[in-house]
Design an enzyme around this catalytic site. Sequence first.
Site, short mmCIF file in Angstrom:
data_model
loop_
_atom_site.label_atom_id
_atom_site.label_comp_id
_atom_site.label_asym_id
_atom_site.label_seq_id
_atom_site.Cartn_x
_atom_site.Cartn_y
_atom_site.Cartn_z
N ASP A 104 -6.52 54.93 -30.59
CA ASP A 104 -5.10 55.10 -30.24
C ASP A 104 -4.46 56.37 -30.80
O ASP A 104 -3.26 56.58 -30.61
CB ASP A 104 -4.30 53.86 -30.69
CG ASP A 104 -4.49 53.54 -32.18
OD1 ASP A 104 -4.79 54.47 -32.97
OD2 ASP A 104 -4.33 52.37 -32.55
N HIS A 119 -15.16 55.44 -32.17
CA HIS A 119 -15.25 55.02 -30.76
C HIS A 119 -14.54 55.97 -29.80
O HIS A 119 -14.33 55.64 -28.65
CB HIS A 119 -14.66 53.60 -30.61
CG HIS A 119 -15.45 52.55 -31.33
ND1 HIS A 119 -14.93 51.35 -31.73
CD2 HIS A 119 -16.75 52.52 -31.73
CE1 HIS A 119 -15.87 50.62 -32.35
NE2 HIS A 119 -16.96 51.33 -32.37
N CYS A 127 -14.73 64.24 -17.90
CA CYS A 127 -15.52 64.14 -16.67
C CYS A 127 -16.96 63.77 -17.07
O CYS A 127 -17.59 64.51 -17.83
CB CYS A 127 -15.50 65.45 -15.91
SG CYS A 127 -16.66 65.41 -14.51
N CYS A 130 -19.34 67.01 -15.61
CA CYS A 130 -19.31 68.37 -16.15
C CYS A 130 -18.82 68.42 -17.60
O CYS A 130 -18.87 69.45 -18.24
CB CYS A 130 -18.48 69.30 -15.27
SG CYS A 130 -16.71 68.99 -15.37
N CYS A 150 -15.24 69.09 -10.42
CA CYS A 150 -16.32 68.52 -9.60
C CYS A 150 -15.92 67.24 -8.88
O CYS A 150 -16.77 66.60 -8.26
CB CYS A 150 -17.57 68.31 -10.46
SG CYS A 150 -17.30 67.31 -11.89
N SER A 188 -10.09 44.92 -39.81
CA SER A 188 -11.31 44.89 -39.00
C SER A 188 -12.06 43.58 -39.23
O SER A 188 -12.24 43.16 -40.37
CB SER A 188 -12.22 46.07 -39.39
OG SER A 188 -13.45 45.95 -38.73
N GLU A 215 -6.41 37.64 -42.31
CA GLU A 215 -7.46 36.62 -42.16
C GLU A 215 -8.73 37.10 -42.83
O GLU A 215 -9.01 38.29 -42.84
CB GLU A 215 -7.81 36.40 -40.66
CG GLU A 215 -6.65 36.14 -39.74
CD GLU A 215 -6.00 34.79 -39.99
OE1 GLU A 215 -6.69 33.91 -40.54
OE2 GLU A 215 -4.82 34.65 -39.65
N ALA A 232 -1.13 44.83 -42.73
CA ALA A 232 -1.47 46.17 -43.21
C ALA A 232 -0.27 46.94 -43.78
O ALA A 232 -0.35 47.49 -44.88
CB ALA A 232 -2.11 46.96 -42.06
P1 NAD Z 1 -11.35 44.24 -34.91
O1 NAD Z 1 -12.63 44.13 -35.59
O2 NAD Z 1 -10.75 45.58 -34.84
O3 NAD Z 1 -10.34 43.08 -35.56
C1 NAD Z 1 -8.98 43.03 -35.64
C2 NAD Z 1 -8.64 42.49 -37.05
O4 NAD Z 1 -7.30 42.82 -37.35
C3 NAD Z 1 -8.78 41.00 -37.29
O5 NAD Z 1 -9.59 40.75 -38.42
C4 NAD Z 1 -7.35 40.51 -37.58
O6 NAD Z 1 -7.27 39.45 -38.53
C5 NAD Z 1 -6.76 41.78 -38.15
N1 NAD Z 1 -5.30 41.89 -38.09
C6 NAD Z 1 -4.45 41.37 -37.18
N2 NAD Z 1 -3.17 41.73 -37.47
C7 NAD Z 1 -3.23 42.51 -38.58
C8 NAD Z 1 -2.26 43.19 -39.35
N3 NAD Z 1 -0.95 43.17 -39.05
N4 NAD Z 1 -2.69 43.90 -40.44
C9 NAD Z 1 -3.99 43.94 -40.77
N5 NAD Z 1 -4.96 43.31 -40.07
C10 NAD Z 1 -4.58 42.60 -38.98
O7 NAD Z 1 -11.58 43.63 -33.56
P2 NAD Z 1 -11.13 43.88 -32.10
O8 NAD Z 1 -9.66 43.76 -31.96
O9 NAD Z 1 -12.00 43.03 -31.33
O10 NAD Z 1 -11.48 45.40 -31.78
C11 NAD Z 1 -12.77 45.79 -31.52
C12 NAD Z 1 -12.80 47.24 -31.22
O11 NAD Z 1 -11.96 47.49 -30.08
C13 NAD Z 1 -12.20 48.09 -32.27
O12 NAD Z 1 -13.17 48.39 -33.17
C14 NAD Z 1 -11.67 49.29 -31.47
O13 NAD Z 1 -12.71 50.16 -31.13
C15 NAD Z 1 -11.23 48.68 -30.19
N6 NAD Z 1 -9.78 48.45 -30.16
C16 NAD Z 1 -8.97 49.46 -30.53
C17 NAD Z 1 -7.62 49.29 -30.54
C18 NAD Z 1 -6.76 50.44 -30.96
O14 NAD Z 1 -7.17 51.59 -30.80
N7 NAD Z 1 -5.59 50.18 -31.54
C19 NAD Z 1 -7.06 48.06 -30.15
C20 NAD Z 1 -7.93 47.03 -29.74
C21 NAD Z 1 -9.30 47.24 -29.78
#
Ligand code: NAD
Length: 247
Positions: A104, A119, A127, A130, A150, A188, A215, A232
Amino acid sequence: MQDSIESAIDIILKSKFAIVFTGAGISVESGIPPFRGEKGLWNKYDPDALDLNNFHLNPFDAWKVIKEIFYDFFQDSKPNDAHLVIAELEQLGIIKAVITQNIDNLHYEAGSKVVYEFHGNSRKLVCPYCGKKVLAAEIDLSNVPLCESCHAVLKPDFIFFGEGIPEDAYRNSVNVSQNADLVIIIGSTGEVVPAASMPQLAKQYGAKIIEVNPEKTLFTDSITDIYLKGKAAEIMNKLLIGIKQKI
Ligand code: NAD
Protein backbone atom coordinates in the site's frame (compact mmCIF):
# COMPACT_ATOMS: atom_id res chain seq x y z
CA MET A 1 7.58 -14.44 27.37
CA GLN A 2 7.23 -10.95 28.81
CA ASP A 3 4.45 -8.59 27.93
CA SER A 4 5.38 -5.18 29.14
CA ILE A 5 5.90 -1.97 27.24
CA GLU A 6 8.71 -1.10 29.68
CA SER A 7 10.71 -4.25 28.83
CA ALA A 8 10.14 -3.60 25.13
CA ILE A 9 11.45 -0.03 25.45
CA ASP A 10 14.59 -1.27 27.23
CA ILE A 11 15.28 -3.87 24.53
CA ILE A 12 14.69 -1.32 21.77
CA LEU A 13 17.09 1.16 23.38
CA LYS A 14 19.77 -1.50 23.84
CA SER A 15 19.51 -2.71 20.24
CA LYS A 16 22.16 -1.82 17.68
CA PHE A 17 20.33 -3.02 14.57
CA ALA A 18 16.56 -3.04 15.02
CA ILE A 19 14.31 -3.80 12.07
CA VAL A 20 10.53 -3.85 11.67
CA PHE A 21 8.50 -6.52 9.91
CA THR A 22 4.94 -5.49 9.00
CA GLY A 23 1.84 -7.25 7.73
CA ALA A 24 -1.62 -6.13 6.71
CA GLY A 25 -2.56 -5.41 10.36
CA ILE A 26 -0.50 -2.21 10.50
CA SER A 27 -2.69 -0.67 7.79
CA VAL A 28 -6.05 -1.68 9.27
CA GLU A 29 -6.21 1.66 11.14
CA SER A 30 -5.62 3.39 7.79
CA GLY A 31 -8.87 1.81 6.61
CA ILE A 32 -7.37 -1.08 4.60
CA PRO A 33 -8.77 -4.45 5.66
CA PRO A 34 -6.51 -7.53 5.84
CA PHE A 35 -7.06 -10.50 3.53
CA ARG A 36 -7.59 -13.10 6.22
CA GLY A 37 -9.77 -13.12 9.35
CA GLU A 38 -13.34 -12.17 10.12
CA LYS A 39 -13.34 -8.81 8.30
CA GLY A 40 -10.81 -9.99 5.72
CA LEU A 41 -11.15 -9.24 2.01
CA TRP A 42 -11.26 -12.94 1.12
CA ASN A 43 -14.66 -13.16 2.78
CA LYS A 44 -15.95 -10.77 0.14
CA TYR A 45 -13.78 -11.39 -2.94
CA ASP A 46 -12.49 -14.44 -4.76
CA PRO A 47 -8.70 -14.77 -4.29
CA ASP A 48 -8.56 -16.12 -7.88
CA ALA A 49 -8.45 -12.47 -9.02
CA LEU A 50 -4.85 -12.49 -7.80
CA ASP A 51 -3.92 -15.82 -9.35
CA LEU A 52 -1.40 -15.23 -12.14
CA ASN A 53 -2.81 -17.86 -14.52
CA ASN A 54 -6.33 -16.65 -13.96
CA PHE A 55 -5.22 -13.05 -14.57
CA HIS A 56 -3.73 -13.95 -17.95
CA LEU A 57 -6.73 -16.08 -18.92
CA ASN A 58 -9.43 -13.64 -17.72
CA PRO A 59 -7.80 -10.21 -17.45
CA PHE A 60 -11.09 -8.33 -17.84
CA ASP A 61 -12.81 -10.14 -14.94
CA ALA A 62 -9.67 -10.03 -12.80
CA TRP A 63 -9.24 -6.26 -13.33
CA LYS A 64 -12.82 -5.56 -12.14
CA VAL A 65 -11.96 -7.06 -8.74
CA ILE A 66 -8.42 -5.65 -8.64
CA LYS A 67 -9.67 -2.12 -9.37
CA GLU A 68 -12.29 -2.29 -6.66
CA ILE A 69 -9.97 -3.67 -3.99
CA PHE A 70 -6.68 -1.95 -4.69
CA TYR A 71 -7.53 1.25 -6.51
CA ASP A 72 -11.02 2.39 -5.51
CA PHE A 73 -10.27 2.41 -1.80
CA PHE A 74 -6.53 1.68 -1.23
CA GLN A 75 -5.66 4.76 -3.25
CA ASP A 76 -6.98 7.33 -0.73
CA SER A 77 -5.66 5.73 2.45
CA LYS A 78 -3.13 7.64 4.56
CA PRO A 79 -0.41 6.41 6.93
CA ASN A 80 -1.57 6.04 10.55
CA ASP A 81 0.41 6.67 13.74
CA ALA A 82 2.09 3.24 13.60
CA HIS A 83 3.63 4.03 10.18
CA LEU A 84 4.59 7.52 11.41
CA VAL A 85 6.24 6.23 14.61
CA ILE A 86 8.33 3.75 12.59
CA ALA A 87 9.51 6.58 10.33
CA GLU A 88 10.38 8.69 13.37
CA LEU A 89 12.31 5.83 14.99
CA GLU A 90 14.28 5.47 11.74
CA GLN A 91 15.09 9.20 11.87
CA LEU A 92 16.24 8.78 15.48
CA GLY A 93 18.65 6.09 14.23
CA ILE A 94 16.90 3.30 16.15
CA ILE A 95 15.24 1.43 13.28
CA LYS A 96 17.51 0.48 10.40
CA ALA A 97 15.02 -1.06 7.95
CA VAL A 98 11.41 -2.06 7.40
CA ILE A 99 10.49 -5.32 5.70
CA THR A 100 6.86 -5.05 4.70
CA GLN A 101 4.46 -7.55 3.22
CA ASN A 102 2.15 -4.67 2.40
CA ILE A 103 1.69 -3.25 -1.04
CA ASP A 104 0.00 0.00 0.00
CA ASN A 105 3.05 2.34 -0.08
CA LEU A 106 2.14 3.70 3.39
CA HIS A 107 5.63 3.25 4.92
CA TYR A 108 7.11 5.49 2.21
CA GLU A 109 4.27 7.98 2.60
CA ALA A 110 4.98 8.10 6.34
CA GLY A 111 8.60 9.03 5.61
CA SER A 112 10.45 5.73 6.10
CA LYS A 113 13.49 5.57 3.80
CA VAL A 114 14.77 1.99 4.03
CA VAL A 115 11.77 -0.14 3.07
CA TYR A 116 11.91 -3.57 1.48
CA GLU A 117 8.58 -4.36 -0.14
CA PHE A 118 8.48 -8.13 -0.07
CA HIS A 119 5.33 -8.36 -2.18
CA GLY A 120 5.79 -5.28 -4.39
CA ASN A 121 3.68 -2.11 -4.51
CA SER A 122 0.23 -1.33 -5.87
CA ARG A 123 0.97 2.29 -6.84
CA LYS A 124 2.62 1.19 -10.07
CA LEU A 125 1.42 -0.99 -12.94
CA VAL A 126 3.84 -3.09 -14.94
CA CYS A 127 3.69 -4.54 -18.44
CA PRO A 128 4.26 -8.31 -18.10
CA TYR A 129 5.84 -8.36 -21.58
CA CYS A 130 8.11 -5.32 -21.97
CA GLY A 131 8.53 -4.53 -18.25
CA LYS A 132 7.53 -0.87 -18.63
CA LYS A 133 6.11 0.63 -15.42
CA VAL A 134 3.55 3.44 -15.06
CA LEU A 135 1.93 5.16 -12.09
CA ALA A 136 -1.56 3.75 -11.50
CA ALA A 137 -2.82 7.22 -10.52
CA GLU A 138 -2.05 8.46 -14.03
CA ILE A 139 -4.03 5.73 -15.77
CA ASP A 140 -7.77 5.60 -16.42
CA LEU A 141 -8.78 2.37 -14.72
CA SER A 142 -12.39 2.46 -15.83
CA ASN A 143 -11.18 0.34 -18.75
CA VAL A 144 -8.67 -2.50 -18.54
CA PRO A 145 -5.28 -0.71 -18.70
CA LEU A 146 -3.05 -1.51 -21.66
CA CYS A 147 0.68 -0.95 -22.17
CA GLU A 148 1.33 2.08 -24.42
CA SER A 149 4.21 0.30 -26.13
CA CYS A 150 3.07 -3.27 -26.68
CA HIS A 151 -0.67 -3.10 -25.87
CA ALA A 152 -0.49 -6.00 -23.40
CA VAL A 153 -2.78 -5.86 -20.36
CA LEU A 154 -0.94 -4.08 -17.52
CA LYS A 155 -0.65 -5.84 -14.18
CA PRO A 156 -0.30 -4.22 -10.74
CA ASP A 157 3.36 -4.19 -9.69
CA PHE A 158 2.76 -6.46 -6.72
CA ILE A 159 3.12 -10.20 -6.73
CA PHE A 160 0.21 -12.47 -7.51
CA PHE A 161 -0.21 -16.04 -6.27
CA GLY A 162 2.26 -18.06 -8.30
CA GLU A 163 4.87 -15.29 -8.65
CA GLY A 164 8.31 -15.08 -7.06
CA ILE A 165 9.41 -12.47 -4.51
CA PRO A 166 11.11 -9.43 -6.15
CA GLU A 167 14.83 -10.28 -6.14
CA ASP A 168 16.19 -7.09 -4.53
CA ALA A 169 13.57 -7.05 -1.80
CA TYR A 170 14.29 -10.69 -0.99
CA ARG A 171 18.07 -10.27 -0.92
CA ASN A 172 17.92 -7.12 1.21
CA SER A 173 15.38 -8.65 3.59
CA VAL A 174 17.55 -11.71 4.16
CA ASN A 175 20.57 -9.48 4.69
CA VAL A 176 18.95 -7.24 7.33
CA SER A 177 17.28 -10.23 9.01
CA GLN A 178 20.67 -11.91 9.45
CA ASN A 179 22.16 -8.70 10.86
CA ALA A 180 19.28 -7.67 13.13
CA ASP A 181 19.53 -7.93 16.89
CA LEU A 182 15.85 -6.99 17.23
CA VAL A 183 12.76 -7.47 15.06
CA ILE A 184 9.51 -5.68 15.85
CA ILE A 185 6.74 -7.66 14.14
CA ILE A 186 3.56 -5.63 13.65
CA GLY A 187 0.22 -6.95 12.40
CA SER A 188 1.22 -10.19 10.69
CA THR A 189 -0.35 -13.62 11.14
CA GLY A 190 2.91 -15.34 10.18
CA GLU A 191 0.94 -17.48 7.74
CA VAL A 192 2.26 -16.01 4.52
CA VAL A 193 5.53 -17.60 3.43
CA PRO A 194 8.30 -16.99 2.56
CA ALA A 195 7.74 -13.54 4.15
CA ALA A 196 7.14 -15.08 7.59
CA SER A 197 10.50 -16.81 7.43
CA MET A 198 12.32 -13.44 7.74
CA PRO A 199 11.65 -12.95 11.50
CA GLN A 200 12.40 -16.65 11.99
CA LEU A 201 15.73 -16.22 10.22
CA ALA A 202 16.54 -13.22 12.42
CA LYS A 203 15.69 -15.27 15.51
CA GLN A 204 18.05 -18.05 14.35
CA TYR A 205 20.77 -15.40 14.02
CA GLY A 206 20.17 -14.27 17.61
CA ALA A 207 17.65 -11.43 17.31
CA LYS A 208 15.10 -10.66 20.02
CA ILE A 209 11.50 -10.48 18.86
CA ILE A 210 8.87 -7.97 19.98
CA GLU A 211 5.41 -8.56 18.56
CA VAL A 212 2.49 -6.10 18.30
CA ASN A 213 -0.91 -7.58 17.45
CA PRO A 214 -4.39 -7.64 19.03
CA GLU A 215 -4.44 -11.42 18.41
CA LYS A 216 -1.86 -14.14 18.98
CA THR A 217 -0.22 -15.39 15.78
CA LEU A 218 2.00 -18.21 14.59
CA PHE A 219 4.96 -16.17 15.87
CA THR A 220 3.64 -15.55 19.37
CA ASP A 221 4.28 -18.87 21.08
CA SER A 222 7.20 -19.85 18.85
CA ILE A 223 9.69 -16.99 18.44
CA THR A 224 8.22 -13.94 20.22
CA ASP A 225 10.07 -12.71 23.34
CA ILE A 226 7.75 -9.83 24.19
CA TYR A 227 4.11 -9.87 23.07
CA LEU A 228 2.40 -6.47 23.16
CA LYS A 229 -1.29 -7.18 22.76
CA GLY A 230 -3.11 -4.31 21.10
CA LYS A 231 -3.60 -2.24 17.99
CA ALA A 232 -0.54 -1.04 16.12
CA ALA A 233 -1.05 2.75 16.42
CA GLU A 234 -1.76 2.73 20.16
CA ILE A 235 1.15 0.43 21.05
CA MET A 236 3.65 2.16 18.76
CA ASN A 237 2.69 5.55 20.24
CA LYS A 238 3.31 4.20 23.76
CA LEU A 239 6.69 2.84 22.69
CA LEU A 240 7.69 6.16 21.10
CA ILE A 241 6.69 8.18 24.18
CA GLY A 242 8.67 5.83 26.45
CA ILE A 243 11.72 5.86 24.16
CA LYS A 244 11.73 9.66 23.94
CA GLN A 245 11.61 9.92 27.74
CA LYS A 246 14.74 7.80 28.01
CA ILE A 247 16.98 9.19 25.26
P1 NAD B 1 -1.46 -10.90 7.61
O1 NAD B 1 -0.51 -11.96 7.90
O2 NAD B 1 -0.92 -9.65 7.05
O3 NAD B 1 -2.38 -10.66 8.99
C1 NAD B 1 -3.04 -9.57 9.43
C2 NAD B 1 -2.79 -9.48 10.96
O4 NAD B 1 -3.08 -8.17 11.40
C3 NAD B 1 -3.58 -10.42 11.86
O5 NAD B 1 -2.71 -11.13 12.71
C4 NAD B 1 -4.46 -9.48 12.72
O6 NAD B 1 -4.68 -9.95 14.05
C5 NAD B 1 -3.60 -8.25 12.72
N1 NAD B 1 -4.29 -6.99 12.99
C6 NAD B 1 -5.57 -6.64 12.72
N2 NAD B 1 -5.82 -5.37 13.12
C7 NAD B 1 -4.65 -4.90 13.63
C8 NAD B 1 -4.26 -3.65 14.19
N3 NAD B 1 -5.09 -2.61 14.29
N4 NAD B 1 -2.98 -3.53 14.63
C9 NAD B 1 -2.10 -4.55 14.54
N5 NAD B 1 -2.43 -5.75 14.02
C10 NAD B 1 -3.69 -5.93 13.57
O7 NAD B 1 -2.49 -11.53 6.74
P2 NAD B 1 -3.37 -11.12 5.52
O8 NAD B 1 -4.27 -10.00 5.85
O9 NAD B 1 -3.93 -12.38 5.08
O10 NAD B 1 -2.37 -10.59 4.41
C11 NAD B 1 -1.60 -11.45 3.67
C12 NAD B 1 -0.80 -10.68 2.69
O11 NAD B 1 -1.69 -9.94 1.84
C13 NAD B 1 0.05 -9.63 3.30
O12 NAD B 1 1.24 -10.19 3.64
C14 NAD B 1 0.13 -8.58 2.18
O13 NAD B 1 1.05 -8.97 1.19
C15 NAD B 1 -1.20 -8.66 1.54
N6 NAD B 1 -2.10 -7.60 2.01
C16 NAD B 1 -1.63 -6.34 2.02
C17 NAD B 1 -2.42 -5.32 2.47
C18 NAD B 1 -1.86 -3.93 2.47
O14 NAD B 1 -0.98 -3.63 1.66
N7 NAD B 1 -2.29 -3.07 3.39
C19 NAD B 1 -3.73 -5.58 2.90
C20 NAD B 1 -4.20 -6.90 2.85
C21 NAD B 1 -3.36 -7.91 2.42
